[in-house]
Write an enzyme that holds these catalytic residues in place. Structure first.
Site, PDB file in Angstrom:
ATOM      1  CE  LYS A 195     106.557  24.116  73.820  1.00  0.00           C
ATOM      2  NZ  LYS A 195     106.481  24.748  75.142  1.00  0.00           N
ATOM      3  NE  ARG A 217     100.811  23.831  76.113  1.00  0.00           N
ATOM      4  CZ  ARG A 217     100.165  24.015  77.255  1.00  0.00           C
ATOM      5  NH1 ARG A 217      99.193  24.901  77.342  1.00  0.00           N
ATOM      6  NH2 ARG A 217     100.478  23.298  78.321  1.00  0.00           N
ATOM      7  CE  LYS A 248     109.122  21.144  74.444  1.00  0.00           C
ATOM      8  NZ  LYS A 248     108.624  22.034  75.454  1.00  0.00           N
TER       9      LYS A 248
END
Ligand code: PBG
Length: 324
Positions: A195, A217, A248
């Site tokens: 991700k 993040r 993703k």
């Protein structure tokens, strides 16, 4: 064999030939539909940056499930907006939390539907980060325990599959461990193995109200520049017991999907994320592209790259097109 002996156009001259040799297909059974569940009653609120996507209350789920199943969609993934957020995200594993209630409602009203859940903290923490903070930094190891508690609470509520999306190191093993200790050894884990720290999540963060209140993040999600690191992440998750590996976002990372397809024999899922959906919808609304055709071509490209499963906000629209 070269021209004129070989003419590529021979097998393109009509739809029967084209269908006969088509290499990639999509079926509704490959698609997973994300649902945003929120508190209240009778709530059905469109997400402004995601036309056609709604945040709904628990009482609306039965109707939604029925519609999905009528279209041949067998699986949904749940995201929740809790009644209130706190620094430790305790709403995520509350026995009567929003997701726990949503799972029970779906299992009571649509038992044949496969209910997957997103296991993460960002929708439940006041600071919007995906874990427990220690001096402003997400602390990996103390977050693991909480993630395991969340996954167990989803399993106990009746979830069919859990999907950790937090990107902490070691979380798949931690979750597998707690599930097995509690007799959920048959419950699969679909790991958000790869991700990226992506700008394509913007509209989702509006929908789930989970934008980080400070910083970003990047200290836990992956750097978009890296693909070898993706293979390391996937290898770790396989070793820790993941059943399905997810990449993703999807379309900007088709090379990553393809690499994982070549290197691993586990099923691969791709998350066609909120920003990817929003871009197509916005361009189509302006009349700049044919939205339906671009949707089809986009999802096809993700399957062609090697994804078995696609999580997409287009699931219902795509299923309708396929059922035509
Ligand atoms: C939770 C989570 C996010 C998405 C899925 N799970 C947001 C994020 O990581 O910021 C994004 C999905 C989308 O954009 O459609 N961690």
């Amino acid at each position: 064999m070269i021209f004129p002996e070989y003419r590529a156009r021979r097998l393109r001259q009509n739809e029967n030939f084209r269908a006969l040799i088509r290499e990639t297909s999509i079926a509704p059974a490959h698609l997973v539909y994300p649902l945003f569940v929120m508190p209240g009653k009778g709530v059905r609120e469109e997400v402004s940056s995601m036309p056609g996507v709604f945040r709904i209350s628990v009482d609306q789920l039965a109707k939604e499930a029925k519609e999905c199943m009528g279209l041949g969609l067998n699986a949904v993934i749940l995201f929740g907006l809790p009644d209130k957020k706190d620094s430790k995200g305790s709403g995520a594993h509350a026995k009567d939390g929003i997701i726990q209630r949503a799972i029970k409602e779906l299992k009571n009203t649509a038992p044949a539907l496969t209910v997957c859940t997103d296991v993460c903290l960002c929708e439940y923490t006041s600071h919007g980060h995906c874990g427990i903070l220690l001096d402003e930094v997400v602390d990996n190891d103390s977050t693991l325990e909480v993630l395991a508690r969340i996954a167990l609470s989803h399993a106990q509520a009746g979830a069919d599959m859990v999907a950790p999306s937090d990107m902490m190191d070691g979380r798949v093993a931690e979750i597998r461990g707690i599930l097995d200790e509690n007799n959920f050894h048959m419950l699969p884990i679909m790991s958000y193995a790869v991700k990226y720290a992506s700008a394509f999540y913007g509209p989702f963060r509006d929908a789930a109200e989970c934008a980080p209140q400070h910083g970003d993040r990047k200290a836990y999600q992956m750097d978009p520049a890296n693909v070898r690191e993706a293979l390391r992440e996937a290898t770790l998750d396989v070793e820790e017991g993941a059943d399905i590996l997810m990449v993703k976002p999807a379309m900007a990372y088709l090379d990553v999907i393809s690499r994982l397809r070549d290197e691993f024999d586990l099923p691969i899922a791709a998350y066609h994320v909120s920003g990817e959906y929003a871009m197509i919808k916005a361009a189509a609304a302006n009349g700049w592209i044919d939205g339906e055709k671009v949707m089809h071509e986009s999802l096809l490209s993700i399957r062609r790259a090697g994804a078995d499963i696609i999580i997409t906000y287009f699931a219902k629209e795509m299923a309708k097109l396929l059922n035509k």
